[in-house]
Design an enzyme around this catalytic site. Structure first.
Site: not given
Ligand SMILES: *[C@@H]1O[C@H](CO)[C@@H](O)[C@H](O)[C@H]1NC(C)=O
Ligand SMILES: *[C@@H]1O[C@H](CO)[C@@H](O)[C@H](O)[C@H]1NC(C)=O
Ligand SMILES: *[C@@H]1O[C@H](CO)[C@@H](O)[C@H](O)[C@H]1NC(C)=O
Ligand SMILES: *[C@@H]1O[C@H](CO)[C@@H](O)[C@H](O)[C@H]1NC(C)=O
Length: 639
Positions: A3-4, A271-273
């Site tokens: 997710a992000v 993503d989702e960093v």
């Protein structure tokens, strides 16, 4: 995975949540029943506090409805990190948005949903079929047996899939300086070759996926790689400012290419960093630059090793970046984005202006829907109705937005998350989700879903039934009743889950009776060793039967999962889902047996328990209690 969250400014968040995580809306259905809608960020925050206590005990969508996709990590911690990195006024806004919108829908599942379609297209005649239909296999921390994957590959091919997206994570046989990244039950090199050969036999293209920025838990959790974390306390994100970070990426890319060959596409995650721009090295740089320059570096690493391979990235971190900034970093020539939304209402998360913006940068684009692992971190069977709606809405959206793009949509990845992140427990297992996979693969491959597809569905799933005359998903969202007599790979476990679900509800009711509704076997009775033996007997009447059923469920789970997973995964699922029931039933029976030993009883009142001393109910030395705050109930001595 996935997710992000990002830090590219407040708006980033919005998008983020949508995908894998979840913001959540919370609804009160009745006095005591909370409906919890998870979406992104909010989801994490709200969800934890709102879930009914036996969170694991309920499967029903009415009580806990979650949306979004995994990857956000349901733990409270990530939320804090997220909150830290996002404008603080952002979260409340998002939460309230969900609260206002989603819960109502959820209270009356689907019936009122905006586009509740069990058939599609409804009025419009036009149908849209994505050129590529790629099925995602999230393998992290639980490798299906190679023999099982082979069956599933053949099945999805038959239903219309054109390829697979393989997210190996810790299941890849990493070697050399990064050999630690491989779990001890990872696939061997020979396994990988066999899996790839099977994809080839079924004419399925293969897109490997490697995380290279966020969701690096499987590497950064180790001491060896901990110095590459953006934030020392979190193993989620890689620090893009360290040369060694790129060295790690280089090793991974090299090893994956070595086994897969020069694939046309390589998904590099991104993503989702959750943490970006937080370490002293990164802090001076704008987050957009940190993000885009790292993506560009990763893309160059890929191109250097395999010049014709196109890197794909999840789109969530891009959603709120200006087109000009993306162009500045040549995103248009370096990567192709894969836009993910797993909730039903896709435009809510990626509105038209984002599609316009992407079209001004990227000639080609991908989308990602879900067939499992998106509506609740602890679910064990996917709600096919919701996933179908997500997929059908994608078709409609792709039909609408496709003309904006020079090259158009490349295809859709139908994701199937196995854990929300590396630290999370298992969500729906693959065999539990084959019906959902089949329905959604068929729908995306034909461009519609209505009664016409029930024949290919039941024949594809090897069912000994006549195709139903209408789409049964409205009344049977898990398809347990409709597809109870089929022979698809893993059908035994799918059928088992229906029995398990009914036992789980029965045990939950039983525990509610004991703990909250009936008066002789509560924790108060147990602490004070004071109850009526006759009443205890009566309350315990069902316990041995339930206990027996729960233990036989363990045997049945083993039997049904053995052909699909190794014993570690089988054990993890059992420990997470069945063992808590057994433990609780065991404790209740022990408590009852103890209470019944007493033949004479003390005079009332009973001593006030130590734990209440600090509230001043009894005189005492409060400091002595402060040192002793545990649950050491002051058992009333005999009489
Ligand atoms: C990182 O790599 C760059 C380019 O190779 C080099 O100029 C720089 O000195 C390196 N930095 C460190 C800290 O090694
Ligand atoms: C299902 O949809 C397809 C495509 O729109 C259409 O050709 C077919 O007649 C429909 N079948 C039924 C039973 O409605
Ligand atoms: C896995 O569990 C099964 C069933 O309990 C057992 O028969 C088998 O020997 C176990 N396999 C391994 C490798 O331990
Ligand atoms: C409750 O009382 C019985 C009879 O005095 C005793 O045997 C038993 O150990 C007690 N249980 C607890 C939990 O104190």
């Amino acid at each position: 995975m996935s997710a992000v969250s990002s830090n590219h400014g407040p708006r980033f968040f919005v998008t983020i949540r949508r995908k894998k995580s979840a913001l959540l809306g919370v609804t009160l259905v009745t006095a005591a029943v909370l409906l919890c809608l998870q979406y992104n960020v909010a989801k994490e925050a709200v969800d934890e506090s709102v879930q009914p206590v036996p969170a694991n005990l309920y499967l029903d969508t009415d009580k806990r409805t979650q949306e979004g996709r995994p990857n956000y990590g349901g733990e409270p911690k990530p939320v804090q990190f997220i909150a830290n990195s996002v404008a603080s006024d952002f979260l409340p806004e998002q939460q309230s948005q969900f609260i206002n919108n989603y819960p109502q829908q959820q209270q009356q599942p689907y019936v009122q949903s905006r586009q509740s379609q069990q058939v599609y297209p409804s009025s419009r005649k036009q149908i849209y079929v994505p050129p590529q239909r790629i099925v995602h296999f999230d393998l992290k921390g639980a490798p299906p047996k190679v023999s099982y994957l082979k069956h599933v590959f053949a099945l999805i091919k038959k239903l219309g899939a054109t390829g697979v997206l393989l997210e190996w994570e810790d299941m890849f046989p990493w070697r050399g300086p990064i050999k630690e990244l491989a779990a001890s039950n990872a696939y061997s090199k020979e396994d990988i070759k066999e899996i790839l050969a099977s994809a080839k036999d079924n004419s399925l293209s293969v897109i490997p996926l490697i995380q290279t920025f966020g969701h690096m838990e499987f590497a950064l959790k180790y001491n060896t790689f901990s110095s590459l974390r953006e934030v020392p306390e979190s193993a989620q994100a890689l620090c893009p400012s360290l040369n060694e970070s790129l060295t790690l990426v280089e090793h991974m890319v090299e090893q994956v290419i070595a086994l897969h060959g020069h694939v046309p596409y390589l998904h590099v995650g991104c993503d989702e960093v959750f943490q970006m721009g937080e370490c002293p090295r990164c802090r001076p740089k704008p987050r957009e630059d940190l993000f885009l320059s790292h993506v560009a570096n990763v893309a160059r690493i890929v191109k250097k090793q395999s010049p014709h391979t196109i890197p794909l990235i999840w789109d969530d971190m891009l959603r709120h970046l200006p087109a000009a900034t993306m162009m500045l970093y040549k995103m248009n020539t370096l990567v192709e984005p894969m836009v993910w939304v797993y909730a039903e209402d896709i435009y809510r998360f990626v509105p038209s202006n984002v599609w316009d913006k992407y079209a001004s940068v990227f000639p080609y684009i991908w989308t990602a829907s879900a067939f499992k692992g998106a509506f609740g971190e602890t679910m064990y069977v996917p709600n096919v109705k919701r996933h179908l709606e997500n997929n059908l809405n994608w078709l409609e959206l792709m039909n609408n937005e496709g003309p904006l793009y020079k090259g158009g949509f490349r295809g859709i990845a139908i994701t199937g998350w196995q854990r929300y992140d590396h630290f999370a427990t298992l969500c729906e297992l693959l065999p539990a989700a084959i019906p959902s996979l089949a329905v959604n693969t068929l729908a995306t491959s034909r461009g519609f879903f209505n009664a016409t597809l029930l024949e290919p569905l039941v024949s594809g799933l090897d069912c000994s039934i006549m195709p139903p005359s209408s789409v049964p998903i409205m009344s049977d969202p898990f398809l347990w009743d409709t597809l109870g007599r089929c022979g698809f790979p893993g059908h035994g476990f799918f059928n088992f889950l229906q029995r398990f679900n009914s036992l789980q509800r029965e045990v939950a009711d039983f525990i509610t009776q004991i703990d909250h509704k009936r008066s002789w076997l509560t924790q108060y009775n147990v602490r004070h060793n004071f109850s009526s033996p006759l009443r205890v007997d009566e309350l315990l009447m069902d316990a041995p039967r339930l206990y027996h059923s729960a233990t036989s469920m363990v045997h049945s789970a083993i039997e049904n999962l053995q052909s699909v997973y190794d014993n570690y995964t089988v054990a993890e699922w059992i420990e997470q889902n069945i063992w808590p029931l057994i433990q609780r039933l065991d404790k209740i029976q022990q408590d009852g047996a103890n209470l019944k030993q007493r033949k004479v009883w003390p005079r009332r009142p009973f001593p006030i328990i130590k734990e209440l001393e600090r509230f001043g109910l009894i005189k005492g030395d409060p400091s002595s209690n402060a040192r002793n705050p545990g649950l050491t109930a002051n058992r009333v001595p005999g009489g």
